[in-house]
Design a protein around this motif. Structure first.
Motif, PDB file in Angstrom:
ATOM      1  N   VAL B 815       0.847  -1.191   0.000  1.00  0.00           N
ATOM      2  CA  VAL B 815       0.000   0.000   0.000  1.00  0.00           C
ATOM      3  C   VAL B 815       0.886   1.247   0.000  1.00  0.00           C
ATOM      4  O   VAL B 815       0.639   2.211  -0.734  1.00  0.00           O
ATOM      5  CB  VAL B 815      -0.947  -0.017   1.208  1.00  0.00           C
ATOM      6  CG1 VAL B 815      -1.633   1.333   1.374  1.00  0.00           C
ATOM      7  CG2 VAL B 815      -1.988  -1.101   1.043  1.00  0.00           C
ATOM      8  N   ALA B 818       2.246   1.777  -3.396  1.00  0.00           N
ATOM      9  CA  ALA B 818       1.218   2.328  -4.286  1.00  0.00           C
ATOM     10  C   ALA B 818       1.042   3.822  -4.025  1.00  0.00           C
ATOM     11  O   ALA B 818       0.904   4.629  -4.950  1.00  0.00           O
ATOM     12  CB  ALA B 818      -0.102   1.591  -4.081  1.00  0.00           C
ATOM     13  N   TYR B 819       1.079   4.171  -2.736  1.00  0.00           N
ATOM     14  CA  TYR B 819       0.953   5.599  -2.395  1.00  0.00           C
ATOM     15  C   TYR B 819       2.107   6.390  -3.005  1.00  0.00           C
ATOM     16  O   TYR B 819       1.917   7.444  -3.612  1.00  0.00           O
ATOM     17  CB  TYR B 819       0.916   5.764  -0.881  1.00  0.00           C
ATOM     18  CG  TYR B 819       1.105   7.193  -0.445  1.00  0.00           C
ATOM     19  CD1 TYR B 819       0.054   8.107  -0.555  1.00  0.00           C
ATOM     20  CD2 TYR B 819       2.322   7.637   0.048  1.00  0.00           C
ATOM     21  CE1 TYR B 819       0.228   9.424  -0.184  1.00  0.00           C
ATOM     22  CE2 TYR B 819       2.510   8.947   0.419  1.00  0.00           C
ATOM     23  CZ  TYR B 819       1.459   9.835   0.305  1.00  0.00           C
ATOM     24  OH  TYR B 819       1.627  11.147   0.659  1.00  0.00           O
ATOM     25  N   PHE B 822       1.542   6.810  -6.754  1.00  0.00           N
ATOM     26  CA  PHE B 822       0.501   7.725  -7.220  1.00  0.00           C
ATOM     27  C   PHE B 822       0.702   9.154  -6.721  1.00  0.00           C
ATOM     28  O   PHE B 822       0.245  10.098  -7.349  1.00  0.00           O
ATOM     29  CB  PHE B 822      -0.883   7.211  -6.810  1.00  0.00           C
ATOM     30  CG  PHE B 822      -1.288   6.017  -7.604  1.00  0.00           C
ATOM     31  CD1 PHE B 822      -1.627   6.142  -8.947  1.00  0.00           C
ATOM     32  CD2 PHE B 822      -1.296   4.755  -7.044  1.00  0.00           C
ATOM     33  CE1 PHE B 822      -1.983   5.034  -9.694  1.00  0.00           C
ATOM     34  CE2 PHE B 822      -1.656   3.652  -7.780  1.00  0.00           C
ATOM     35  CZ  PHE B 822      -1.996   3.786  -9.104  1.00  0.00           C
ATOM     36  N   SER B 823       1.366   9.287  -5.579  1.00  0.00           N
ATOM     37  CA  SER B 823       1.517  10.645  -5.051  1.00  0.00           C
ATOM     38  C   SER B 823       2.785  11.302  -5.567  1.00  0.00           C
ATOM     39  O   SER B 823       3.040  12.466  -5.298  1.00  0.00           O
ATOM     40  CB  SER B 823       1.568  10.602  -3.526  1.00  0.00           C
ATOM     41  OG  SER B 823       2.824  10.104  -3.121  1.00  0.00           O
ATOM     42  N   LEU B 899     -19.909  11.891  -6.981  1.00  0.00           N
ATOM     43  CA  LEU B 899     -19.568  11.187  -5.743  1.00  0.00           C
ATOM     44  C   LEU B 899     -18.085  11.300  -5.394  1.00  0.00           C
ATOM     45  O   LEU B 899     -17.711  11.605  -4.271  1.00  0.00           O
ATOM     46  CB  LEU B 899     -19.980   9.707  -5.834  1.00  0.00           C
ATOM     47  CG  LEU B 899     -20.166   8.996  -4.489  1.00  0.00           C
ATOM     48  CD1 LEU B 899     -21.298   9.628  -3.703  1.00  0.00           C
ATOM     49  CD2 LEU B 899     -20.435   7.511  -4.709  1.00  0.00           C
ATOM     50  N   LEU B 900     -17.179  11.076  -6.374  1.00  0.00           N
ATOM     51  CA  LEU B 900     -15.753  11.046  -6.056  1.00  0.00           C
ATOM     52  C   LEU B 900     -15.149  12.443  -5.995  1.00  0.00           C
ATOM     53  O   LEU B 900     -14.101  12.642  -5.396  1.00  0.00           O
ATOM     54  CB  LEU B 900     -14.997  10.229  -7.100  1.00  0.00           C
ATOM     55  CG  LEU B 900     -15.397   8.754  -7.169  1.00  0.00           C
ATOM     56  CD1 LEU B 900     -14.570   8.040  -8.213  1.00  0.00           C
ATOM     57  CD2 LEU B 900     -15.221   8.088  -5.824  1.00  0.00           C
TER      58      LEU B 900
END
Lengths: 173, 948
Positions: B815, B818-819, B822-823, B899-900
């Motif tokens: 995780v 992945a962070y 993407f960040s 929603l997102l």
């Protein structure tokens, strides 16, 4: 799919991003589901019951112990005189749970001055290398300390059997 | 557009070729033949306009900065060559369908594809209107012909011939490229039509022309490069018929014909072309006369004829050029036909040695007729095109006794070997039983040769029509005293008498060919080539032995010596030293630097390898801390992660090395090494100091924040990696991958094995024979399984603490990675760091659970990861090209989703994901090659020791 890893991984994801939003929670759930699906782990039977309050207490104790042990080891390193004597002691824990044993052992490993050299899993016996032990009485003190740590760990996230064993033994001295 | 389609159609057919032939068998050649046939038809349709002086042109920019363009142009000369290249190409492909029938050939599909590719390259060569484009096609024909000549790769001769051909022609090609560049620079353009319209003069032009001639002569197998062509007869006969009669060897002739109108009068051109041409014509014909292998006889004949063609087309007069074009057509027709006939004979009788052939005239009358017609054209008998061409040639060279004499002699020899060819192939020999014909050729097998032979007759009869056809090309030359149109009958002229003389002399030579001395030239070009190649081999051997000693310290010292001498020398001779040097910027810096220095010193003094590695790791970590202190968290993060992965890789390898460094080092060497090390350190520090103080321009990095904003992110380091400098990153990913593949290759020495799964485990992993155990395996048999792979471990190697910790941390680490992935666009992180974190998570699983745990952790092989990663990286680059016309152009997408909420996405994230996969794949490779594979070997050795 087991819910606990899914929730903890999503929580970690949201914490990393630093804000709670629908997008973060949804993407976290998707990611966690994908990861646990891609890389499956065998079931362990688990049964850990997490108590947030005791987890917090365990953490606070750990920080305090870390500070005092660090100071202690630092003093032993610089003080004049002969090299401090060392000892390896075996402490058999009450628990039957691998998780409890591991967390206890890792907490001991993490603080300066004590190191796990070996573990006998079938009896939950830790072989601990300790720094600066001079007398038998001190060994007994270390053993009691390890068992006290185990008690804190069980209170924080022990399983039902751990807690039963603890209850049988009675309140902490 | 038509010219472009003609070339592209070949490219498509070349790609489809293997598939077509695999699908339809040898019949596939018929289908492939349709492509050059269609191009021939197209050229015929376009011909009237071209002949009237309206060439077919297509051009597009390629490298406008250098004036290089993708320009194609079909004028009269190009048209003629298209007829030769595509027309003969179609016939030869049709011939292939019968030639390869019946006998299974491995790799026939590939052969078909390469053959068509060659035809396309040749077509491009004769149509190119840009020198650089011409060079590209030129070398393509060389490479394809290498593959075609070496078709029988299992035969040593075949390989040698292919290598000789490629070395000779590419050396010439390189010289030619130099000539082209000089010529283009002198003319100010690479457009061939523009250069010919306004030819540059003086200066470097003679040198340029000499270099171009080297290329042309080597390609067309003229003396002294002629020897590769007979060797190339190792190729299948269709290849010889096409490459060595009609197409490739004509490339040099074509180039000479192309440039002659403008440069024939410039210094080295005519003497070189005429001298080489005459020598080639005579030598080739002379040697052809004594061959017993029909194909070799034709090969030497080809060499001879190419010399003849070069003389005519390089001579630079209108009459000679006209004769040259006529002979070019004649030669393409008769020589290809004769090669095909040799293939037919070979097929029918199983031999092409004329000493073993007899009486085929009766057994194969049709073949004999075709061969006779073609050979008559070769010998220059009326009423064939060969005769017309030779007549014109004799006339054109009148007044130049050397050239005329050489051509007459060569022609007489040609008549002689033509006759000997016919007699040798078909004649009945005394005291020799008629050769048995096992497979009489069918009509379809003979038809292509027959068509070409008939073409010689038709062209001869229709010779006057060729005058109009060639007028636009021939008209580029200045008029001369011998400008007569092509015709079968000019009246009772001197050339007619010369023709008669040549035929008579040839007949006499054929009669008495045995008395022609087997004259060996004192200077044998082939011998010279062998000597040169041996010399190159030996020099390379010596140089390798001198520089590649296999001693790492020596390599390191030589690299450092270069560093000390060049940048170090520049520093000492007056480096630009800064005026104010601040000892440190951040107060914590001195402490960290002291730690790094101490660690470096300790690493040198450590007697054990592991200790040295750990000390080096401390130094690296200290450096990472410096990055962080200077406000570069990205660098710091990456450095920390790299140090960790490096440490793991080191430890994995160190298991196979002795614990201590060798004691063999002499004290003196240690002192030298220390001096080198200190000096190198000083130079690097000095260069760093000097480099920051010589800056005169505004740093480009000042623009980075702005650029990062436009790229849709805030992390400048990451934006630089995935967007501003994405090319670099792509290249580095490829290099990383190649390095990993190399390391894996060194360790395995073969292909990577498949992914080992827990079920494949045979014995306890990592067993230490005789090691004490803290508990018996039976005691924990019913305990919970934390990692499946760990149960394959030898009991003394298991650590429940490690297993539980690895299990608990694995998914959170993924995780985290992945962070980071993407960040990365907005905060420290990115694909590289994310890949390393994933790699460390996998490393943890490997260390806790052994080699079978790896497949449990990630059911993908390293090759899959790396392949997908690089494909993603390259795919993003190509997608940018397809969408915006710019490679690696990244896009930013902002959208408001229900929603997102706001979603911010850049395509560079996908690019970064590709980098991530490559890095994960490389770490997996390290774990599998240095970890799992070495484990396996250690265990096998233990077993061997145990059984011994």
């Amino acid at each position: 799919m087991r819910p606990v890893p899914l929730i903890t991984l999503t929580a970690l994801w949201v914490l990393l991003w630093g804000n709670v939003s629908v997008a973060n929670i949804v993407s976290g759930l998707v990611l966690a589901a994908g990861l646990t699906r891609l890389s499956r782990l065998p079931p362990t039977g688990g049964g850990a019951r997490v108590s947030p309050w005791h987890c917090l207490r365990l953490f606070a104790w750990f920080v305090a112990d870390m500070a005092s042990s660090a100071a202690n080891v630092a003093w032993q390193a610089v003080r004049p005189g002969p090299q401090p004597p060392n000892a390896v002691i075996a402490v058999t824990l009450r628990t039957r749970s691998d998780l409890t044993m591991t967390i206890t052992a890792l907490a001991l490993c993490a603080v300066p001055g004590s190191l796990i050299t070996e573990v006998r899993r079938s009896t939950a016996t830790l072989y601990i290398h300790v720094l600066g032990v001079r007398a038998e009485s001190e060994l007994e003190r270390v053993r009691r300390g390890v068992l006290a740590l185990e008690r804190r760990v069980i209170r924080a996230l022990g399983n039902a059997e751990d807690r039963r064993l603890l209850a049988e033994e009675g309140p902490a001295p | 557009m038509g010219v472009l389609l003609a070339v592209l159609a070949h490219a498509v057919a070349a790609v489809a070729g293997p598939w077509v032939v695999r699908r339809c068998g040898v019949r596939g050649f018929w289908w492939l033949a349709l492509v050059p046939a269609a191009v021939t038809v197209w050229a015929a349709v376009a011909a009237p306009g071209v002949i009237e002086g309206r060439p077919v042109v297509w051009a597009a920019g390629w490298i406008p900065e250098y004036g290089v363009s993708l320009a194609l142009r079909m004028d009269v000369l190009g048209l003629l060559m298209v007829f030769v290249v595509a027309g003969v190409g179609a016939l030869v492909l049709g011939y292939c369908a019968r030639y390869f029938a019946g006998t299974p050939h491995r790799g026939l599909g590939g052969f078909a594809g390469v053959f068509v590719a060659f035809a396309g390259a040749m077509l491009g060569l004769v149509l190119a209107d840009d020198l650089i484009l011409l060079y590209v096609f030129w070398e393509l024909t060389t490479v394809f012909s290498y593959l075609l000549i070496g078709f029988h790769a299992e035969e040593r001769n075949s390989r040698r011939a292919a290598i000789t051909a490629i070395i000779v022609t590419t050396s010439g090609g390189l010289a030619m490229l130099g000539g082209f560049v000089l010529l283009g620079a002198a003319a100010g353009t690479y457009r061939i039509s523009a250069i010919l319209a306004a030819p540059p003069a003086g200066g470097t032009v003679p040198v340029a022309l000499a270099l171009v001639l080297v290329g042309a002569l080597s390609k067309s197998a003229l003396v002294p490069f002629h020897f590769w062509l007979p060797g190339a007869m190792a190729a299948p006969t269709p290849v010889s018929a096409y490459l060595h009669a009609a197409a490739m060897v004509k490339a040099g002739v074509y180039l000479i014909a192309r440039l002659s109108p403008a440069f024939a009068d410039v210094a080295p051109w005519r003497p070189v072309v005429v001298a080489a041409g005459i020598a080639t014509m005579v030598v080739g014909a002379w040697r052809a006369l004594r061959r017993n292998d029909l194909k070799l006889m034709l090969a030497f004949g080809t060499v001879s004829q190419l010399g003849f063609l070069c003389v005519l087309l390089g001579y630079g007069t209108r009459a000679a050029a006209l004769a040259g074009l006529a002979m070019t057509m004649a030669h393409a027709a008769f020589k290809a036909a004769l090669f095909m006939v040799v293939g037919v004979i070979d097929h029918a009788t199983g031999t092409r040695d004329l000493r073993r052939l007899s009486g085929l005239r009766r057994a194969m009358p049709a073949t004999c007729a075709v061969a006779a017609l073609a050979a008559a054209s070769m010998a220059g008998l009326p009423p064939l095109i060969g005769f017309v061409g030779k007549e014109a040639a004799f006339l054109a060279l009148t007044g130049d006794p050397v050239a005329l004499g050489g051509v007459l002699a060569g022609s007489a020899l040609t008549v002689a070997y033509s006759a000997r060819f016919l007699w040798g192939a078909f004649g009945a020999k005394e005291g020799h039983a008629p050769t048995e014909v096992a497979h009489p050729p069918g009509a379809a097998f003979l038809a292509p040769a027959g068509l070409l032979a008939a073409a010689g007759l038709a062209l001869g009869a229709g010779a006057p029509a060729l005058n109009a056809f060639t007028a636009a090309y021939v008209g580029r030359y200045p008029p001369g005293p011998h400008d007569e149109p092509l015709a079968l009958w000019h009246g009772l002229t001197v050339p007619l008498a010369e023709s008669a003389l040549v035929i008579a002399a040839g007949a006499l030579l054929f009669r008495r060919w045995r008395s022609v001395p087997a004259f060996r030239f004192p200077l044998d070009a082939e011998h010279g080539y062998r000597v040169i190649m041996r010399g190159v081999d030996r020099a390379a051997d010596q140089a390798t032995r001198f520089t590649q000693r296999g001693s790492l310290p020596v390599y390191l010292r030589s690299i450092l010596l270069a560093l000390l001498l060049l940048p170090g020398g520049a520093l000492v001779s007056g480096g630009p030293w800064p005026h104010d040097v601040r000892p440190w910027q951040v107060p914590a810096e001195p402490a960290v630097v002291a730690l790094v220095c101490a660690a470096a010193l300790a690493a040198v003094l450590q007697p054990r390898r592991l200790g040295a590695v750990v000390c080096a790791g401390v130094a690296g970590t200290g450096t990472a801390t410096l990055y962080v202190l200077y406000g570069a968290p990205d660098l710091g993060l990456t450095q920390f992660l790299t140090e960790t992965v490096t440490l793991v890789a080191f430890v994995l390898v160190l298991r196979r090395l002795p614990a201590r460094f060798g004691e063999r080092q002499v004290a003196g060497i240690r002192v030298v090494n220390a001096l080198f090390a200190v000096a190198a350190g000083l130079v690097v520090a000095g260069v760093a100091l000097a480099a920051v103080s010589v800056r005169t321009a505004v740093p480009e990095s000042a623009l980075y924040p702005q650029a990062a904003e436009r790229a849709g992110g805030t992390n400048i380091v990451n934006i630089a990696l995935v967007d501003l400098r994405a090319w670099d990153t792509m290249g580095e990913s490829a290099v990383l991958l190649v390095a990993a593949v190399g390391v894996v290759g060194l360790i395995y020495g073969r292909r990577r094995p498949t992914l080992p799964r827990v079920g494949d485990a045979t014995g306890p992993v990592w067993a230490i024979p005789g090691a004490p155990r803290i508990e018996e395996p039976e005691a924990v048999r019913d305990a919970a399984t934390w990692l499946r792979g760990a149960e394959t471990l030898s009991p003394e190697r298991r650590s429940i603490l490690f297993e539980v910790a690895a299990r608990l941390l694995f998914h959170p680490m993924l995780v985290l990675s992945a962070y980071l992935l993407f960040s990365g666009h907005g905060s420290p992180g990115g694909g590289f760091a994310a890949g390393l974190v994933t790699g460390l998570a996998l490393t943890m699983r490997y260390l806790a659970g052994g080699r079978y745990e790896l497949a449990e952790a990630l059911p993908l092989g390293p090759g899959v990861c790396q392949g997908i990663g690089l494909a993603v990286v390259a795919g993003i680059g190509l997608a940018g090209l397809a969408i915006s016309g710019e490679v690696l152009r990244q896009a930013v997408l902002d959208a408001r989703l229900p929603l997102l909420g706001e979603v911010h996405f850049t395509t560079s994230t996908i690019f970064d994901a590709g980098v991530y996969l490559v890095v994960v794949g490389v770490v997996l490779d390290i774990l599998r090659a240095m970890g799992a594979e070495l484990d396996r070997r250690v265990e096998r050795e233990h077993e061997e020791v145990a059984t011994a």
